[in-house]
Design an enzyme around this catalytic site. Structure first.
Site, PDB file in Angstrom:
ATOM      1  N   ILE A 192       0.860  -1.182   0.000  1.00 16.14           N
ATOM      2  CA  ILE A 192       0.000   0.000   0.000  1.00 16.14           C
ATOM      3  C   ILE A 192       0.898   1.234   0.000  1.00 16.14           C
ATOM      4  CG2 ILE A 192      -1.862   1.223   1.152  1.00 16.14           C
ATOM      5  CD1 ILE A 192      -2.573  -1.657   0.140  1.00 16.14           C
ATOM      6  N   LYS A 193       0.680   2.103  -0.975  1.00 17.38           N
ATOM      7  CA  LYS A 193       1.523   3.307  -1.103  1.00 17.38           C
ATOM      8  C   LYS A 193       0.965   4.444  -0.252  1.00 17.38           C
ATOM      9  CE  LYS A 193       3.587   4.316  -5.123  1.00 17.38           C
ATOM     10  NZ  LYS A 193       3.726   4.622  -6.566  1.00 17.38           N
ATOM     11  N   ILE A 194       1.821   4.954   0.611  1.00 17.73           N
ATOM     12  CA  ILE A 194       1.473   6.080   1.487  1.00 17.73           C
ATOM     13  C   ILE A 194       2.490   7.189   1.238  1.00 17.73           C
ATOM     14  CG2 ILE A 194       1.313   6.865   3.890  1.00 17.73           C
ATOM     15  CD1 ILE A 194       0.441   4.025   4.639  1.00 17.73           C
TER      16      ILE A 194
END
EC number: 2.2.1.2
Length: 372
Positions: free
Chosen positions: A139-141
């Site tokens: 998951i890209k944050i």
């Protein structure tokens, strides 16, 4: 055709593709890149999805079904993008299994409009992990100030993370600290640290683009001598920081608990200036335990004429500091540049997301069933 990509892999650089579309999945192209071009991961972002969905008819059937259900445009986007990520993750699953979870990864980004809202980012990350439901998802944050505590919380829940939009060395150190804090939380919760992975996406070419623009405005021979050096210097010093953090006592305690190092990922590695060699950001950033996520053009260029000369980061830190100092001496403030790039990075992804909303809305309307 050289086998530069194979040599790059042997040097410890994981080759990831910075692109995804349904056509790439269904045509067998992604599987071919994995098989023939040493690709072991995929990254996506709102710009990539906007381009994919707005071109061709590969999404028509799903959009038609979504239109029949009268879902909101935001739900439609989530269903479309997570379907692509899920399918890509399945194609990459053998790589994931063969590398014990280090590679074979597909990244999907939280809604960029949440970049300054910690609580919403955490909630979105949990939702995306649940929706995709594949162990090889990242998951890209974004590494905004609000994103930093979100990284700790999400890692602490056992969700693997790709931290994106890192431009400054100071922010990168904060990202690594957030990762370690997240691992410590996960350990307290009794989670298996060996299953939690992370990469830190450090952007390269955008640094040169902004600094070169300011150098060109100065126009002096002294200024021009500094062109095209800052991006690589910045990334090399990031690797120095990585080596320092992942040799501390704090890290060694986590290492004993089977934790994984957070690998530096070189992002934005497509060369923007035709004056520079098109494989520059690949050849000059070779070091063990790194990832280079490449647009397809850069991947092809590296395969065709890349020159892999072994580790090109070791022993460069003094020169890298000198290169960044030379830019500062010209009156170009590093802190100002990296702050601007972070703000622009979030704004660009927000703009792409808004374009994605508009184009998906138009497709839902075009394919909506007639009344009755």
């Amino acid at each position: 055709m050289t086998d530069a990509l194979k040599r790059l892999s042997k040097e410890g650089v994981a080759i990831w593709l910075d692109d995804l579309s349904r056509k790439r999945i269904t045509s067998g192209n992604l599987a071919e890149l994995i098989d023939q071009q040493h690709v072991v991961g995929v990254t996506t972002n709102p710009s990539i999805f906007q381009k994919a969905i707005s071109q061709g008819d590969g999404y028509d059937q799903q959009v038609s079904d979504l239109a029949a259900r009268r879902v909101t445009v935001e739900e439609a986007i989530r269903m479309i993008t997570t379907a692509d990520v899920r399918d890509a993750a399945d194609i990459l699953r053998p790589v994931f299994d063969a590398t014990d979870g280090q590679d074979g990864r597909v990244s999907i980004e939280v809604d960029p409009r949440l970049a300054h809202n910690t609580k919403a980012t955490v909630a979105e990350a949990k939702q995306l992990a649940w929706l995709v439901d594949r162990p090889n998802t990242l998951i890209k944050i974004p590494a905004t100030k609000a994103g930093i505590p979100a990284i700790t919380e999400v890692i602490g829940l056992g969700i693997s993370v790709n931290v994106t939009l890192i431009f400054s060395l100071e922010r990168y150190r904060m990202v690594m600290d957030a990762y370690l804090a997240g691992l410590e939380k996960a350990k307290e919760r009794g989670l298996d640290l060996s299953k939690i992975y992370s990469v830190a996406s450090f952007f390269v070419s955008r640094v040169d683009t902004e600094i070169d623009k300011r150098i060109d405005a100065l126009g002096t021979p002294e200024a021009k001598a500094a062109r095209g050096k800052a991006g690589i210097a910045n990334a090399r010093l990031a690797y120095e920081a990585y080596e320092a953090v992942f040799s501390t006592d704090r890290w060694l305690a986590l290492d004993k608990a089977q934790a994984n190092k957070q690998r530096p990922l070189w992002a934005s590695t497509g060369v923007k200036d035709p004056a520079y060699k098109d494989t520059m950001y690949v050849e000059e950033l070779v070091a063990p335990n790194t990832v280079n996520t490449m647009p397809e053009a850069t991947l092809e260029a590296t395969a065709d004429h890349g020159e892999i000369r072994g580790n090109t980061i070791a022993g460069t830190y003094e020169q890298a500091r000198a290169d960044l100092d030379a830019v500062e001496k010209l009156g170009i403030a590093y802190d100002d540049v990296v702050q601007l790039l972070e703000e622009e990075g979030v704004e660009k992804f927000e703009a792409s997301w808004n374009d994605l909303l508009k184009s998906t809305e138009a497709e839902l309307q075009r394919l909506a069933p007639s009344e009755g």
